[in-house]
Motif scaffolding. Structure first.
Motif, PDB file in Angstrom:
ATOM      1  N   GLN A 159      21.531  54.204  21.386  1.00 44.75           N
ATOM      2  CA  GLN A 159      21.235  53.591  19.630  1.00 44.75           C
ATOM      3  C   GLN A 159      19.968  53.516  19.397  1.00 44.75           C
ATOM      4  OE1 GLN A 159      24.248  52.153  17.896  1.00 44.75           O
ATOM      5  NE2 GLN A 159      25.346  52.770  19.725  1.00 44.75           N
ATOM      6  N   ASP A 160      19.604  53.944  18.174  1.00 50.33           N
ATOM      7  CA  ASP A 160      17.864  53.935  17.768  1.00 50.33           C
ATOM      8  C   ASP A 160      17.128  53.599  18.587  1.00 50.33           C
ATOM      9  OD1 ASP A 160      16.148  53.830  15.233  1.00 50.33           O
ATOM     10  OD2 ASP A 160      16.208  51.737  15.505  1.00 50.33           O
ATOM     11  N   ILE A 161      17.176  54.952  19.515  1.00 47.05           N
ATOM     12  CA  ILE A 161      16.229  55.541  20.484  1.00 47.05           C
ATOM     13  C   ILE A 161      15.008  56.131  19.560  1.00 47.05           C
ATOM     14  CG2 ILE A 161      15.913  56.781  22.430  1.00 47.05           C
ATOM     15  CD1 ILE A 161      16.999  53.770  23.062  1.00 47.05           C
ATOM     16  N   TYR A 221      16.406  53.537  33.457  1.00 49.32           N
ATOM     17  CA  TYR A 221      17.657  53.419  32.945  1.00 49.32           C
ATOM     18  C   TYR A 221      18.678  52.697  33.978  1.00 49.32           C
ATOM     19  CZ  TYR A 221      19.738  56.638  36.620  1.00 49.32           C
ATOM     20  OH  TYR A 221      20.116  57.411  37.874  1.00 49.32           O
ATOM     21  N   MET A 222      19.064  52.015  33.665  1.00 48.99           N
ATOM     22  CA  MET A 222      19.834  50.362  33.956  1.00 48.99           C
ATOM     23  C   MET A 222      21.521  51.114  34.146  1.00 48.99           C
ATOM     24  SD  MET A 222      17.737  47.526  33.182  1.00 48.99           S
ATOM     25  CE  MET A 222      15.811  47.124  33.439  1.00 48.99           C
ATOM     26  N   LEU A 235      15.613  51.659  29.709  1.00 47.42           N
ATOM     27  CA  LEU A 235      16.378  51.613  28.868  1.00 47.42           C
ATOM     28  C   LEU A 235      17.578  50.941  30.027  1.00 47.42           C
ATOM     29  CD1 LEU A 235      18.293  54.284  26.765  1.00 47.42           C
ATOM     30  CD2 LEU A 235      18.213  55.322  28.893  1.00 47.42           C
ATOM     31  N   LYS A 236      18.400  50.929  28.827  1.00 48.70           N
ATOM     32  CA  LYS A 236      19.760  49.765  28.898  1.00 48.70           C
ATOM     33  C   LYS A 236      20.570  49.942  28.458  1.00 48.70           C
ATOM     34  CE  LYS A 236      21.417  45.254  30.646  1.00 48.70           C
ATOM     35  NZ  LYS A 236      21.361  44.030  30.870  1.00 48.70           N
ATOM     36  N   ASP A 237      22.198  50.214  28.144  1.00 44.47           N
ATOM     37  CA  ASP A 237      23.164  49.728  27.119  1.00 44.47           C
ATOM     38  C   ASP A 237      23.241  50.718  25.702  1.00 44.47           C
ATOM     39  OD1 ASP A 237      24.783  48.454  28.755  1.00 44.47           O
ATOM     40  OD2 ASP A 237      23.979  46.844  28.026  1.00 44.47           O
ATOM     41  N   ARG A 241      20.154  51.167  24.199  1.00 43.93           N
ATOM     42  CA  ARG A 241      18.959  51.241  24.109  1.00 43.93           C
ATOM     43  C   ARG A 241      17.129  50.530  24.944  1.00 43.93           C
ATOM     44  NH1 ARG A 241      20.038  49.096  18.591  1.00 43.93           N
ATOM     45  NH2 ARG A 241      22.163  48.310  18.732  1.00 43.93           N
ATOM     46  N   LEU A 242      16.293  51.184  24.178  1.00 43.71           N
ATOM     47  CA  LEU A 242      14.900  50.359  24.677  1.00 43.71           C
ATOM     48  C   LEU A 242      14.256  49.504  24.813  1.00 43.71           C
ATOM     49  CD1 LEU A 242      13.202  54.311  23.627  1.00 43.71           C
ATOM     50  CD2 LEU A 242      14.500  53.859  26.222  1.00 43.71           C
ATOM     51  N   GLY A 243      13.532  49.152  25.749  1.00 43.32           N
ATOM     52  CA  GLY A 243      12.846  47.640  26.041  1.00 43.32           C
ATOM     53  C   GLY A 243      13.224  47.013  27.314  1.00 43.32           C
ATOM     54  N   LEU A 244      12.290  45.690  27.376  1.00 41.38           N
ATOM     55  CA  LEU A 244      13.021  44.186  28.914  1.00 41.38           C
ATOM     56  C   LEU A 244      14.063  44.100  28.387  1.00 41.38           C
ATOM     57  CD1 LEU A 244       8.954  42.963  28.772  1.00 41.38           C
ATOM     58  CD2 LEU A 244      10.437  45.289  30.165  1.00 41.38           C
TER      59      LEU A 244
END
Length: 475
Positions: free
Chosen positions: A273-275, A289-290, A468-470, A472-475
């Motif tokens: 989503q919006d990477i 990645y998670m 990278l989780k679900d 999306r990028l970020g914490l």
């Protein structure tokens, strides 16, 4: 009052003359789970040796059931009370499920199959386990194998069960089922230690989280009130290192001024989503990645197995899409797969041949001109001993095989090299080689994208880290 079942006070450990732990403090209570995140793989492996009974603290004390573990003991309380489960199954393939569970439970020299079968059936019913009791061990799924090992630990009356790298072999759905059984065992007074990659399971399935970095316990945190961003920052914090010389920045070119070689702009797929991200020449970018779905879509975009709904990918400012890995390679994006020496090398062909395969697709008449082969040897003779070049790959050491994997891309010189879980093996020497080669490739101006779920692979390399989780990028 909580019942303590395991504790380490001021634990210090020296292995083969090297100090691994300086000051370890941790504690596990009955019916609770302690999650441990290690800064590097060497410390994690040393810790598992302690809990397997294969090493003893050099200084400090380790307690089981509030009794100190002596340096030597004929009846080893570590092996008696602690059971370790890893991604590698310990089940004996030639035996039945019920024989694996109850093997060594009595002093009888004969296996009492009828009794073991009946007890296993009762055990399955008690814990609501739906595994055919006669299913052959080689046909068990990963979840089923680990379930059998958990039940074996329970029947052995082990007070502490250690889980290591379980998330690497179980799907998200399987993890939910697995931890349902773990919680049932916790209700029986069993304690757990989870040493995993830095994924949600560490937070959601633990009572406390212990961070060990540079051989020391950096902190103990209540998982329910954990500030994840603070943990990320603690793990990624480093001392300034002036020994690194960035070749790509010589001549007054800063990393910000170097050209972008790979750019993802507002990418959408079924999962992502919006990477958006940019990787510059000679840069190392680490994506942690998670969840596997996010990782698979990101890799699929680059190797041509999936497409985008929206967004644009560019390589060298040209629109990029690949129809296959071979097509991606031609367009400047190459890959180092997980466990590359097994899946990327032709073991019965020579080291030199393996090194030259990608280059031969780039240079016309490569194989008919001997000077090319000689040039390869001259180029790499400081990295690979020339005596290895004519040997089949299977006859050279693992460290040389790992160098071959990366040196062939050093010769080919792609714009971007995507490394998938490059530190997932447990061989410390090979991991050191991997780190050296990644740094060398980056120094030669190749952009490195590391995609991994294994925290130690992120801790020692230079470069930025994003998560990278679900999708999306970020914490």
């Amino acid at each position: 009052m909580k019942e303590e079942i395991f504790r380490i006070d001021n634990g210090q450990l020296v292995l083969k003359g090297q100090k691994i732990f300086n000051s370890i403090y941790l504690q596990v209570f009955a019916g609770e789970t302690l999650g441990i995140i290690f800064d590097n793989m060497e410390e994690k492996n040393a810790f598992l040796k302690l809990l397997n009974g294969d090493a003893r603290l050099s200084y400090g004390r380790m307690y089981i059931n509030e009794e100190v573990i002596e340096s030597s003991s004929n009846d080893d309380p570590v092996k008696k009370n602690i059971f370790t489960i890893t991604e590698s199954s310990k089940l004996i393939k030639q035996m039945k499920i019920y024989e694996n569970i109850f093997l060594f439970h009595s002093e009888d020299i004969f296996l009492r199959s009828g009794l073991y079968r009946k007890k296993t059936q009762t055990l399955f019913e008690h814990f609501n386990i739906d595994i055919p009791i006669n299913k052959p061990i080689p046909q068990l799924t990963n979840l089923e194998s680990i379930t059998i090992e958990l039940l074996k630990a329970y029947t052995l009356d082990c007070r502490l069960i250690v889980l290591s790298n379980i998330t690497s072999i179980l799907t998200t759905t399987e993890l939910i089922t697995f931890f349902e059984l773990v919680n049932k065992l916790k209700s029986k007074g069993i304690g757990f230690i989870v040493t995993e990659t830095f994924e949600d399971v560490v937070f959601e399935q633990t009572n406390q989280l212990c961070l060990i970095k540079n051989g020391k316990t950096m902190g103990l945190f209540n998982s329910a009130n954990l500030d994840r961003k603070m943990i990320y920052q603690l793990l990624n914090a480093k001392q300034p290192d002036d020994s690194y010389r960035d070749i790509a920045s010589e001549g007054g070119t800063s990393s910000q001024q170097r050209e972008v070689v790979l750019s993802l702009n507002n990418i959408y797929t079924d999962v992502l989503q919006d990477i958006s991200l940019d990787i510059r020449r000679g840069e190392i970018l680490k994506i942690f990645y998670m969840d596997d779905e996010s990782k698979n879509d990101l890799i699929g975009l680059l190797n041509g197995t999936i497409g985008t709904y929206r967004g644009r990918i560019t390589v060298n400012n040209n629109s990029y899409s690949a129809s296959s890995i071979a097509d991606a390679q031609e367009k400047g994006v190459c890959f180092v797969e997980e466990n590359p020496t097994e899946v990327m090398l032709f073991k019965r062909l020579s080291v030199l041949y393996n090194l030259c395969i990608p280059l031969s697709n780039k240079v016309n008449w490569f194989w008919v001109k001997s000077r090319y082969g000689k040039s390869v040897i001259r180029t790499l003779d400081q990295l690979i001993d020339p005596t290895y070049f004519k040997k089949p790959v299977y006859m050279v050491p693992p460290s040389i095989q790992q160098k071959v994997v990366y040196c062939k891309w050093l010769l080919y010189s792609p714009r971007v090299l995507v490394c998938i879980k490059p530190f997932s093996i447990t061989d410390v020497k090979v991991n050191q080689i991997t780190e050296q080669m990644i740094n060398l490739l980056a120094d030669r101006g190749i952009a490195i994208l590391i995609v991994t779920s294994n925290w130690p692979s992120l801790s020692d390399l230079r470069g930025d880290t994003i998560y990278l989780k679900d999708g999306r990028l970020g914490l």
